[in-house]
Write a protein that holds these residues in place. Structure first.
Motif, PDB file in Angstrom:
ATOM      1  N   ASP A  78       0.810  -1.219   0.000  1.00 42.09           N
ATOM      2  CA  ASP A  78       0.000   0.000   0.000  1.00 42.09           C
ATOM      3  C   ASP A  78       0.846   1.273   0.000  1.00 42.09           C
ATOM      4  O   ASP A  78       0.325   2.381   0.094  1.00 42.09           O
ATOM      5  N   GLY A  79       2.179   1.132  -0.101  1.00 46.39           N
ATOM      6  CA  GLY A  79       3.054   2.289  -0.141  1.00 46.39           C
ATOM      7  C   GLY A  79       3.529   2.759   1.219  1.00 46.39           C
ATOM      8  O   GLY A  79       4.296   3.706   1.310  1.00 46.39           O
ATOM      9  N   SER A  80       3.099   2.100   2.294  1.00 41.78           N
ATOM     10  CA  SER A  80       3.565   2.479   3.624  1.00 41.78           C
ATOM     11  C   SER A  80       4.894   1.783   3.915  1.00 41.78           C
ATOM     12  O   SER A  80       5.255   0.785   3.291  1.00 41.78           O
ATOM     13  N   VAL A  81       5.620   2.346   4.863  1.00 39.96           N
ATOM     14  CA  VAL A  81       6.927   1.822   5.239  1.00 39.96           C
ATOM     15  C   VAL A  81       6.910   1.456   6.717  1.00 39.96           C
ATOM     16  O   VAL A  81       6.437   2.236   7.551  1.00 39.96           O
ATOM     17  N   ASP A  82       7.412   0.288   7.036  1.00 41.96           N
ATOM     18  CA  ASP A  82       7.614  -0.106   8.430  1.00 41.96           C
ATOM     19  C   ASP A  82       9.103  -0.063   8.732  1.00 41.96           C
ATOM     20  O   ASP A  82       9.904  -0.700   8.026  1.00 41.96           O
ATOM     21  N   PHE A  83       9.496   0.698   9.751  1.00 42.44           N
ATOM     22  CA  PHE A  83      10.876   0.731  10.188  1.00 42.44           C
ATOM     23  C   PHE A  83      11.079  -0.340  11.258  1.00 42.44           C
ATOM     24  O   PHE A  83      10.216  -0.552  12.112  1.00 42.44           O
ATOM     25  N   ILE A  84      12.234  -1.000  11.211  1.00 45.56           N
ATOM     26  CA  ILE A  84      12.506  -2.143  12.076  1.00 45.56           C
ATOM     27  C   ILE A  84      13.797  -1.874  12.841  1.00 45.56           C
ATOM     28  O   ILE A  84      14.858  -1.711  12.238  1.00 45.56           O
ATOM     29  N   ASP A  85      13.709  -1.829  14.170  1.00 45.14           N
ATOM     30  CA  ASP A  85      14.897  -1.585  14.979  1.00 45.14           C
ATOM     31  C   ASP A  85      15.806  -2.812  15.047  1.00 45.14           C
ATOM     32  O   ASP A  85      17.039  -2.687  15.011  1.00 45.14           O
ATOM     33  N   ALA A  86      15.220  -3.996  15.144  1.00 47.11           N
ATOM     34  CA  ALA A  86      16.027  -5.216  15.191  1.00 47.11           C
ATOM     35  C   ALA A  86      16.663  -5.456  13.821  1.00 47.11           C
ATOM     36  O   ALA A  86      16.105  -5.085  12.787  1.00 47.11           O
ATOM     37  N   LEU A  87      17.835  -6.082  13.812  1.00 44.24           N
ATOM     38  CA  LEU A  87      18.495  -6.384  12.547  1.00 44.24           C
ATOM     39  C   LEU A  87      17.662  -7.385  11.751  1.00 44.24           C
ATOM     40  O   LEU A  87      17.338  -8.469  12.238  1.00 44.24           O
ATOM     41  N   ALA A  88      17.325  -7.021  10.524  1.00 42.93           N
ATOM     42  CA  ALA A  88      16.608  -7.923   9.648  1.00 42.93           C
ATOM     43  C   ALA A  88      17.573  -8.967   9.090  1.00 42.93           C
ATOM     44  O   ALA A  88      18.787  -8.745   9.056  1.00 42.93           O
ATOM     45  N   PRO A  89      17.068 -10.122   8.647  1.00 43.38           N
ATOM     46  CA  PRO A  89      17.961 -11.116   8.035  1.00 43.38           C
ATOM     47  C   PRO A  89      18.728 -10.512   6.862  1.00 43.38           C
ATOM     48  O   PRO A  89      18.148  -9.876   5.993  1.00 43.38           O
ATOM     49  N   GLY A  90      20.039 -10.689   6.866  1.00 44.98           N
ATOM     50  CA  GLY A  90      20.852 -10.152   5.788  1.00 44.98           C
ATOM     51  C   GLY A  90      21.069  -8.656   5.847  1.00 44.98           C
ATOM     52  O   GLY A  90      21.563  -8.059   4.882  1.00 44.98           O
ATOM     53  N   SER A  91      20.731  -8.009   6.955  1.00 46.35           N
ATOM     54  CA  SER A  91      20.867  -6.562   7.068  1.00 46.35           C
ATOM     55  C   SER A  91      22.320  -6.126   6.874  1.00 46.35           C
ATOM     56  O   SER A  91      23.259  -6.790   7.338  1.00 46.35           O
ATOM     57  N   CYS A  92      22.504  -4.988   6.215  1.00 46.02           N
ATOM     58  CA  CYS A  92      23.844  -4.427   6.049  1.00 46.02           C
ATOM     59  C   CYS A  92      24.137  -3.337   7.081  1.00 46.02           C
ATOM     60  O   CYS A  92      25.168  -2.666   6.990  1.00 46.02           O
ATOM     61  N   ARG A  93      23.260  -3.150   8.053  1.00 43.04           N
ATOM     62  CA  ARG A  93      23.481  -2.093   9.046  1.00 43.04           C
ATOM     63  C   ARG A  93      24.775  -2.260   9.848  1.00 43.04           C
ATOM     64  O   ARG A  93      25.343  -1.251  10.291  1.00 43.04           O
ATOM     65  N   PRO A  94      25.291  -3.493  10.058  1.00 45.37           N
ATOM     66  CA  PRO A  94      26.602  -3.585  10.718  1.00 45.37           C
ATOM     67  C   PRO A  94      27.722  -2.893   9.946  1.00 45.37           C
ATOM     68  O   PRO A  94      28.782  -2.613  10.516  1.00 45.37           O
ATOM     69  N   TRP A  95      27.519  -2.599   8.673  1.00 44.16           N
ATOM     70  CA  TRP A  95      28.525  -1.893   7.876  1.00 44.16           C
ATOM     71  C   TRP A  95      28.439  -0.371   8.059  1.00 44.16           C
ATOM     72  O   TRP A  95      29.302   0.352   7.583  1.00 44.16           O
ATOM     73  N   VAL A  96      27.377   0.106   8.735  1.00 40.40           N
ATOM     74  CA  VAL A  96      27.072   1.535   8.769  1.00 40.40           C
ATOM     75  C   VAL A  96      27.594   2.168  10.054  1.00 40.40           C
ATOM     76  O   VAL A  96      27.405   1.630  11.152  1.00 40.40           O
ATOM     77  N   ALA A  97      28.239   3.320   9.922  1.00 41.23           N
ATOM     78  CA  ALA A  97      28.656   4.124  11.075  1.00 41.23           C
ATOM     79  C   ALA A  97      28.029   5.505  10.949  1.00 41.23           C
ATOM     80  O   ALA A  97      28.058   6.108   9.869  1.00 41.23           O
ATOM     81  N   ILE A  98      27.437   5.994  12.045  1.00 39.36           N
ATOM     82  CA  ILE A  98      26.852   7.333  12.050  1.00 39.36           C
ATOM     83  C   ILE A  98      27.674   8.235  12.953  1.00 39.36           C
ATOM     84  O   ILE A  98      28.367   7.777  13.866  1.00 39.36           O
ATOM     85  N   GLU A  99      27.606   9.526  12.701  1.00 45.78           N
ATOM     86  CA  GLU A  99      28.456  10.503  13.393  1.00 45.78           C
ATOM     87  C   GLU A  99      28.235  10.497  14.901  1.00 45.78           C
ATOM     88  O   GLU A  99      29.180  10.481  15.683  1.00 45.78           O
ATOM     89  N   ARG A 100      26.990  10.545  15.314  1.00 43.60           N
ATOM     90  CA  ARG A 100      26.660  10.529  16.738  1.00 43.60           C
ATOM     91  C   ARG A 100      25.199  10.155  16.906  1.00 43.60           C
ATOM     92  O   ARG A 100      24.411  10.250  15.962  1.00 43.60           O
ATOM     93  N   LYS A 101      24.843   9.750  18.125  1.00 43.55           N
ATOM     94  CA  LYS A 101      23.484   9.303  18.392  1.00 43.55           C
ATOM     95  C   LYS A 101      22.592  10.404  18.944  1.00 43.55           C
ATOM     96  O   LYS A 101      21.368  10.263  18.933  1.00 43.55           O
TER      97      LYS A 101
END
Length: 271
Positions: A78-101
């Protein structure tokens, strides 16, 4: 360009309007941050950091306090987006670094918020997809505000690692209601390894013989996904004035995707 995605305590399911977007009015009063760009489409290679910057502008006269984190996301039919805090299977977020929290954005000048993606040296070709969530610190409840409020914006990031690309094809067509009106819709499948979007113009003729032009919705079509892509009708030479289609309607032409891909469309739509 995809608009930012906002949410409140009542609006936890954010919308993208990939060309996707919805703003909760109560949240807007509590969230005075402009974000640019709202979407990144980056490319890189294994073992090499990919760096970029989100520009944050505080539009209030007071500084704004925000928290930042990454999230996985799913793009629903339907065009909506669900954001997921837990790591999804195959997530590439471990590759990501952000400046600060946590950060304080002063008014008057943009804040350049940095992030980077470093795929491992042995990473296979893939499209890394994640979101950077920027959330206003919760406003305390008070007179006229019965519960605490907060709001957030989701910046969507795509990173092509290695040789990945979309492969789009039309696998069907249907007439579907959009805002109470019947709209010709293509069913488009992506058999590639990266997301794709359609662009371009199609020509058509409705039941009265009136010549029309059609543009396809620019929603992203993710790898392995089949998505309904609506066609908006306009008068030739006047793309700003949408018209109501009199069915049946015949639509022909080519839509482009990626660097060199295209789809030939020759469809008759009848409700």
């Amino acid at each position: 360009m995809t608009p930012p995605v906002f949410s409140t305590a009542w609006c936890r399911r954010a919308l993208l309007a990939l060309s996707l977007g919805a703003l909760c009015p109560v949240a807007f009063a509590q969230f005075a941050l402009a974000v640019s760009p709202p979407r990144f489409e980056l490319a890189g290679k294994p073992g090499t950091p990919i760096r970029s910057v989100i520009e944050l502008s505080q539009v209030d006269v007071r500084p704004g306090s925000y928290t930042v984190r990454t999230a996985d996301w799913t793009f629903k039919p339907d065009g909506s987006v669900d954001f997921i805090d837990a790591l999804a299977p195959g997530s590439c977020r471990p590759w990501v670094a952000i400046e600060r929290k946590e950060l304080l954005v002063p008014p008057g000048r943009p804040y350049r918020y940095r992030f980077e993606v470093t795929p491992p040296a042995d990473a296979t070709p893939t499209e890394c997809r994640f979101a950077v969530l920027i959330e206003g610190k919760e406003q305390a409840a008070g007179p006229g505000v019965p519960i605490a409020l907060s709001a957030r914006v989701g910046v969507i990031v795509y990173v092509a690692i290695g040789d990945v690309k979309p492969v789009l094809s039309v696998v069907g067509s249907v007439v579907q209601p959009v805002n109470g009106q019947p709209v010709p819709t293509l069913k488009v499948r992506n058999d590639g390894t990266a997301h794709g979007r359609l662009s371009g113009f199609l020509s058509g003729t409705d039941a009265s013989g009136t010549a029309l032009e059609f543009t396809a919705a620019t929603s992203p079509i993710l790898p392995g996904e089949t998505r309904d892509i609506a066609l908006s009708a306009t008068r030739p030479g006047n793309i700003d004035a949408q018209v109501q289609v009199r069915f049946p309607v015949t639509v022909r032409g080519k839509l482009e995707w990626g660097e060199s891909g295209s789809i030939t469309v020759d469809q008759r739509f009848a409700p």
